[in-house]
Write an enzyme that holds these catalytic residues in place. Structure first.
Site, PDB file in Angstrom:
ATOM      1  N   THR A 179      18.080   5.607 -23.781  1.00  0.00           N
ATOM      2  CA  THR A 179      18.332   5.060 -25.136  1.00  0.00           C
ATOM      3  C   THR A 179      17.880   6.144 -25.969  1.00  0.00           C
ATOM      4  O   THR A 179      18.572   6.408 -26.895  1.00  0.00           O
ATOM      5  CB  THR A 179      17.917   3.594 -25.229  1.00  0.00           C
ATOM      6  OG1 THR A 179      18.216   2.797 -24.229  1.00  0.00           O
ATOM      7  CG2 THR A 179      18.216   3.200 -26.445  1.00  0.00           C
ATOM      8  N   VAL A 180      16.490   6.349 -25.864  1.00  0.00           N
ATOM      9  CA  VAL A 180      16.064   7.059 -27.202  1.00  0.00           C
ATOM     10  C   VAL A 180      16.308   8.534 -26.902  1.00  0.00           C
ATOM     11  O   VAL A 180      16.415   9.397 -27.595  1.00  0.00           O
ATOM     12  CB  VAL A 180      14.459   7.057 -27.019  1.00  0.00           C
ATOM     13  CG1 VAL A 180      13.697   7.701 -28.282  1.00  0.00           C
ATOM     14  CG2 VAL A 180      14.415   5.390 -27.298  1.00  0.00           C
TER      15      VAL A 180
ATOM     16  N   VAL B  71      12.321  23.703 -41.160  1.00  0.00           N
ATOM     17  CA  VAL B  71      11.453  24.461 -40.278  1.00  0.00           C
ATOM     18  C   VAL B  71      11.667  26.038 -40.107  1.00  0.00           C
ATOM     19  O   VAL B  71      10.590  26.788 -39.521  1.00  0.00           O
ATOM     20  CB  VAL B  71      10.952  23.672 -38.978  1.00  0.00           C
ATOM     21  CG1 VAL B  71      10.767  22.601 -39.165  1.00  0.00           C
ATOM     22  CG2 VAL B  71      12.326  23.896 -38.163  1.00  0.00           C
TER      23      VAL B  71
ATOM     24  N   GLU C  79       5.047   8.364 -34.147  1.00  0.00           N
ATOM     25  CA  GLU C  79       5.494   7.672 -35.290  1.00  0.00           C
ATOM     26  C   GLU C  79       6.595   6.565 -34.162  1.00  0.00           C
ATOM     27  O   GLU C  79       6.454   5.089 -34.844  1.00  0.00           O
ATOM     28  CB  GLU C  79       6.410   8.373 -35.951  1.00  0.00           C
ATOM     29  CG  GLU C  79       7.073   7.745 -37.248  1.00  0.00           C
ATOM     30  CD  GLU C  79       6.056   6.867 -37.988  1.00  0.00           C
ATOM     31  OE1 GLU C  79       5.477   7.370 -38.788  1.00  0.00           O
ATOM     32  OE2 GLU C  79       6.006   5.515 -37.893  1.00  0.00           O
TER      33      GLU C  79
ATOM     34  N   GLY D 142       9.992   1.625 -34.481  1.00  0.00           N
ATOM     35  CA  GLY D 142      11.167   2.161 -34.166  1.00  0.00           C
ATOM     36  C   GLY D 142      11.516   3.448 -35.488  1.00  0.00           C
ATOM     37  O   GLY D 142      10.642   4.148 -35.709  1.00  0.00           O
TER      38      GLY D 142
ATOM     39  N   ILE E 219      11.083   3.052 -38.610  1.00  0.00           N
ATOM     40  CA  ILE E 219      10.334   2.745 -39.956  1.00  0.00           C
ATOM     41  C   ILE E 219       9.081   3.656 -40.056  1.00  0.00           C
ATOM     42  O   ILE E 219       8.290   3.661 -39.049  1.00  0.00           O
ATOM     43  CB  ILE E 219       9.961   1.383 -40.207  1.00  0.00           C
ATOM     44  CG1 ILE E 219      10.682   0.263 -39.781  1.00  0.00           C
ATOM     45  CG2 ILE E 219       9.257   1.129 -41.299  1.00  0.00           C
ATOM     46  CD1 ILE E 219      10.547  -0.937 -39.856  1.00  0.00           C
TER      47      ILE E 219
ATOM     48  N   GLU F 283      12.971  -4.328 -23.521  1.00  0.00           N
ATOM     49  CA  GLU F 283      12.264  -3.559 -22.645  1.00  0.00           C
ATOM     50  C   GLU F 283      13.182  -3.741 -21.377  1.00  0.00           C
ATOM     51  O   GLU F 283      13.737  -4.960 -21.168  1.00  0.00           O
ATOM     52  CB  GLU F 283      10.964  -3.694 -22.257  1.00  0.00           C
ATOM     53  CG  GLU F 283      10.277  -3.665 -23.575  1.00  0.00           C
ATOM     54  CD  GLU F 283       9.957  -2.164 -24.157  1.00  0.00           C
ATOM     55  OE1 GLU F 283       9.851  -1.087 -23.406  1.00  0.00           O
ATOM     56  OE2 GLU F 283      10.380  -1.703 -25.169  1.00  0.00           O
TER      57      GLU F 283
ATOM     58  N   LYS G 122       1.557  -2.688 -30.278  1.00  0.00           N
ATOM     59  CA  LYS G 122       2.065  -2.131 -31.679  1.00  0.00           C
ATOM     60  C   LYS G 122       0.999  -2.251 -32.634  1.00  0.00           C
ATOM     61  O   LYS G 122       0.601  -1.696 -33.528  1.00  0.00           O
ATOM     62  CB  LYS G 122       3.505  -2.355 -32.270  1.00  0.00           C
ATOM     63  CG  LYS G 122       4.554  -1.750 -31.223  1.00  0.00           C
ATOM     64  CD  LYS G 122       6.050  -2.627 -31.467  1.00  0.00           C
ATOM     65  CE  LYS G 122       6.880  -2.037 -30.600  1.00  0.00           C
ATOM     66  NZ  LYS G 122       8.207  -2.808 -30.609  1.00  0.00           N
TER      67      LYS G 122
ATOM     68  N   GLY H 171      16.445   0.760 -30.772  1.00  0.00           N
ATOM     69  CA  GLY H 171      17.776   1.371 -31.006  1.00  0.00           C
ATOM     70  C   GLY H 171      17.737   2.842 -30.821  1.00  0.00           C
ATOM     71  O   GLY H 171      16.808   3.554 -31.313  1.00  0.00           O
TER      72      GLY H 171
HETATM   73  P1  NAP Z   1      15.317   4.175 -21.185  1.00  0.00           P
HETATM   74  O1  NAP Z   1      16.727   3.957 -21.644  1.00  0.00           O
HETATM   75  O2  NAP Z   1      14.987   3.176 -19.817  1.00  0.00           O
HETATM   76  O3  NAP Z   1      15.090   5.684 -20.582  1.00  0.00           O
HETATM   77  C1  NAP Z   1      14.106   6.358 -19.744  1.00  0.00           C
HETATM   78  C2  NAP Z   1      14.569   7.625 -19.328  1.00  0.00           C
HETATM   79  O4  NAP Z   1      13.472   8.145 -18.804  1.00  0.00           O
HETATM   80  C3  NAP Z   1      15.769   7.843 -18.383  1.00  0.00           C
HETATM   81  O5  NAP Z   1      16.375   8.846 -18.582  1.00  0.00           O
HETATM   82  C4  NAP Z   1      14.904   7.954 -16.952  1.00  0.00           C
HETATM   83  O6  NAP Z   1      15.751   8.606 -16.048  1.00  0.00           O
HETATM   84  C5  NAP Z   1      13.460   8.558 -17.404  1.00  0.00           C
HETATM   85  N1  NAP Z   1      12.801   8.494 -16.550  1.00  0.00           N
HETATM   86  C6  NAP Z   1      11.963   7.234 -16.451  1.00  0.00           C
HETATM   87  N2  NAP Z   1      10.948   7.405 -15.343  1.00  0.00           N
HETATM   88  C7  NAP Z   1      10.952   8.448 -15.013  1.00  0.00           C
HETATM   89  C8  NAP Z   1      10.312   9.225 -13.913  1.00  0.00           C
HETATM   90  N3  NAP Z   1       9.039   8.576 -13.700  1.00  0.00           N
HETATM   91  N4  NAP Z   1      10.443  10.584 -14.131  1.00  0.00           N
HETATM   92  C9  NAP Z   1      11.574  11.266 -14.594  1.00  0.00           C
HETATM   93  N5  NAP Z   1      12.348  10.643 -15.495  1.00  0.00           N
HETATM   94  C10 NAP Z   1      12.069   9.227 -15.633  1.00  0.00           C
HETATM   95  O7  NAP Z   1      13.889   3.789 -22.081  1.00  0.00           O
HETATM   96  P2  NAP Z   1      14.182   4.060 -23.538  1.00  0.00           P
HETATM   97  O8  NAP Z   1      14.580   2.733 -23.898  1.00  0.00           O
HETATM   98  O9  NAP Z   1      14.941   5.389 -24.078  1.00  0.00           O
HETATM   99  O10 NAP Z   1      12.718   4.118 -23.838  1.00  0.00           O
HETATM  100  C11 NAP Z   1      11.793   5.238 -23.568  1.00  0.00           C
HETATM  101  C12 NAP Z   1      10.470   5.107 -24.432  1.00  0.00           C
HETATM  102  O11 NAP Z   1      10.854   4.966 -26.051  1.00  0.00           O
HETATM  103  C13 NAP Z   1       9.507   3.999 -23.885  1.00  0.00           C
HETATM  104  O12 NAP Z   1       7.948   4.297 -23.878  1.00  0.00           O
HETATM  105  C14 NAP Z   1       9.912   2.750 -24.707  1.00  0.00           C
HETATM  106  O13 NAP Z   1       8.853   1.726 -25.115  1.00  0.00           O
HETATM  107  C15 NAP Z   1      10.078   3.668 -26.272  1.00  0.00           C
HETATM  108  N6  NAP Z   1      10.727   3.040 -27.303  1.00  0.00           N
HETATM  109  C16 NAP Z   1      12.013   2.546 -27.010  1.00  0.00           C
HETATM  110  C17 NAP Z   1      12.726   2.109 -28.025  1.00  0.00           C
HETATM  111  C18 NAP Z   1      14.259   1.594 -27.823  1.00  0.00           C
HETATM  112  O14 NAP Z   1      14.754   1.015 -28.800  1.00  0.00           O
HETATM  113  N7  NAP Z   1      14.751   1.586 -26.765  1.00  0.00           N
HETATM  114  C19 NAP Z   1      12.330   1.998 -29.407  1.00  0.00           C
HETATM  115  C20 NAP Z   1      11.054   2.409 -29.680  1.00  0.00           C
HETATM  116  C21 NAP Z   1      10.204   3.049 -28.556  1.00  0.00           C
HETATM  117  P3  NAP Z   1      17.340   8.220 -15.805  1.00  0.00           P
HETATM  118  O15 NAP Z   1      18.308   8.304 -16.703  1.00  0.00           O
HETATM  119  O16 NAP Z   1      17.748   9.210 -14.563  1.00  0.00           O
HETATM  120  O17 NAP Z   1      17.044   6.886 -15.140  1.00  0.00           O
HETATM  121  N1  HSE Z   2      11.565  -3.838 -26.995  1.00  0.00           N
HETATM  122  C1  HSE Z   2      11.362  -3.399 -28.390  1.00  0.00           C
HETATM  123  C2  HSE Z   2      11.654  -4.042 -29.233  1.00  0.00           C
HETATM  124  C3  HSE Z   2      11.803  -1.821 -28.661  1.00  0.00           C
HETATM  125  O1  HSE Z   2      12.451  -5.148 -28.953  1.00  0.00           O
HETATM  126  O2  HSE Z   2      11.454  -4.051 -30.631  1.00  0.00           O
HETATM  127  C4  HSE Z   2      11.191  -1.095 -29.588  1.00  0.00           C
HETATM  128  O3  HSE Z   2      10.028  -0.981 -29.422  1.00  0.00           O
END
Ligand code: NAP
Ligand code: HSE
Length: 431
Positions: free
Chosen positions: A13-14, A33, A129, A134, A136, A190, A205, A302
């Site tokens: 997603t991110v 930059v 950040e 997210g 903000i 999550e 957080k 998101g």
């Molecule tokens: P996600 O959609 O599950 O994506 C995770 C990505 O990392 C996937 O591309 C996955 O590969 C790869 N990955 C996971 N474990 C791996 C490993 N051991 N080796 C290699 N690649 C690996 O997660 P996300 O929602 O983007 O979140 C990513 C981070 O941002 C997390 O720490 C989350 O807490 C944080 N975050 C998320 C949001 C949100 O809105 N989603 C907001 C703030 C912070 P594949 O694609 O091949 O499976």
């Molecule tokens: N699962 C988290 C939320 C994603 O719902 O706020 C952002 O950290």
């Protein structure tokens, strides 16, 4: 200046949002930059998985060493999640002199200080950040915008999933599980939503926020946590009758040298600014002694909102590179940790009881509260239910946690009290 090369850990997603923003904002990045930004390698679990962004398949790898030991890669952006393995990878990246941006609150809440120390020892930046709220810019708001002030209170809606669920339950009367499923489909929750609904994600957080805001190392274990999975439609309905909206609130308060940090479902007056924060939106209310009340509001999760925070951190690193000051911006906590005792933690409480419908029972209940010096702000007496059981809803004035726990214990022991159906913290109208 030569192009800056990025190694991206994660393309979910991110990560996808990061690729999109780097591609579509290249002109702006160049302007800010002074050089192009190039994604050189992307670590994923499965290279064959279909992706929602167009990119050269050769960019993908399952081998982190292709990023860690590539001397041309200047910055690692970690958006893959995970704790132990990810920490090791980032420590290795820092040893190789690579700057880091991470969105990983699980990692930063547990190992943030170790990673920040390693970053400054290696002359590297580590920015995070996106790990809180997210899109903000709350961490920069605290670290830069309010750097000259003394923060005494922060109240936040810092989990988008639970805010989405509570909003839909409260305004549309929909069932908890149905709305949770929708939040998962929308990509806020999550992978395992337990961390969202049980308050752990918000607690991580709040540990990060409180550490930065109070300049005191607050560990995850210091944050008292309860989630939203037990909240019922009845609780929300009684709250509405009393003029309250339910939110999962992260609460961090400093008095003198002592602090308390918690995450719990909380009734807010409908007129409270946080009560109007809807759906997956987040907001953090910050009180500084000099500035007074401030509020930061925006999308807390998101793809693009979160990626915006990530790429802005990247811009910060690149500006530092130009100035030659990387690794110098992390500020270590100034104060030793002092947590408030339960007798020093004051709040108002909502309590819903099922009691025997008999003369004198209400007087007995009020006597328990009186014994601990706690009076009522609101009382709702409801029509008699089945089996001679009546329902009473009380909202107390301020009580210490110690006294409130004694009251709950006494009520539990009373024969006339059939069940304590629910109990929640209640916040006042302002900070
Ligand atoms: P996600 O959609 O599950 O994506 C995770 C990505 O990392 C996937 O591309 C996955 O590969 C790869 N990955 C996971 N474990 C791996 C490993 N051991 N080796 C290699 N690649 C690996 O997660 P996300 O929602 O983007 O979140 C990513 C981070 O941002 C997390 O720490 C989350 O807490 C944080 N975050 C998320 C949001 C949100 O809105 N989603 C907001 C703030 C912070 P594949 O694609 O091949 O499976
Ligand atoms: N699962 C988290 C939320 C994603 O719902 O706020 C952002 O950290």
């Amino acid at each position: 200046m030569e192009a800056i090369s990025i190694g991206l850990f994660g393309l979910g997603t991110v990560g996808t949002g990061v690729v999109r923003i780097i591609e579509s904002h290249q002109d702006k990045l160049m302007h800010q930059v002074g050089c192009p930004v190039v994604i050189k390698k992307i670590l994923v679990k499965d290279v064959a998985k279909p992706r929602s962004v167009d990119l050269d398949q050769d960019l993908l790898t399952t081998n982190p060493e292709e990023i860690l030991y590539d001397p041309e890669i200047d910055v690692v952006i970690e958006v893959m999640g995970g704790v132990a393995e990810t920490k090791d990878l980032l420590l290795k990246a820092l040893k190789e002199g690579k700057h880091i941006v991470t969105a990983n609150k699980d990692l930063m809440a547990l190992h943030g200080s170790e990673l920040l120390t390693a970053a400054s020892e290696n002359g590297c930046d580590l920015f995070y950040e996106a790990s809180v709220a997210g899109g903000i810019p709350i961490l920069r708001g605290l670290a830069d915008g309010l750097a000259s002030d003394r923060i005494t209170k922060m109240m936040g809606i810092v989990n988008g999933t639970t805010n989405y669920i509570l909003t839909k339950m409260n305004t549309e009367g929909r069932a908890y599980l149905e709305v949770l499923k929708e939040a998962q489909e929308l990509g806020f929750a999550e992978a395992d939503p337990t961390a969202d609904v049980e308050g752990l994600d918000a607690a991580r957080k709040m540990a990060i926020l409180a550490t930065l805001g109070f300049s005191m190392k607050i560990d995850l274990d210091d944050v008292g946590v309860s989630g939203i999975s037990q909240i019922t439609e009845e609780d929300l309905r009684y709250g509405r009758q009393l003029g309250y909206t339910m939110k999962l609130i992260g609460y961090a308060h400093r008095e003198g040298e002592k602090v308390e940090v918690s995450v719990q479902p909380t009734f807010l007056p409908d007129t409270h600014p946080l009560a109007s924060v809807q759906n997956e939106y987040n907001a953090v209310y910050v009180y500084g002694e000099a500035v007074g009340e401030t509020m930061f509001y925006g999308p807390g999760a998101g793809s693009l909102p979160t990626a915006t925070a990530v790429v802005s951190d990247l811009v910060g690193i690149m500006k530092n590179l130009r100035l030659g000051v990387n690794g110098r911006s992390a500020v270590t906590p100034q104060f030793p940790k002092h947590l408030k005792d339960p007798s020093e933690r004051f709040a108002k409480y909502f309590i819903r009881l099922h009691v025997q419908d008999e003369v004198g029972v209400f007087a007995d209940i009020t006597a328990v509260f009186a014994e601990f010096g706690v009076s009522f702000e609101k009382i709702l007496q409801l029509p008699v239910k089945k089996n001679e059981v009546a329902e009473i809803v009380l909202v107390t004035h301020h009580a210490s946690l110690t006294n409130y726990e004694h009251i709950l214990q006494h009520l539990n022991d009373m024969q006339a009290v059939k069940q304590i159906k629910s109990s929640y913290r209640v916040e006042g109208n302002s900070l």
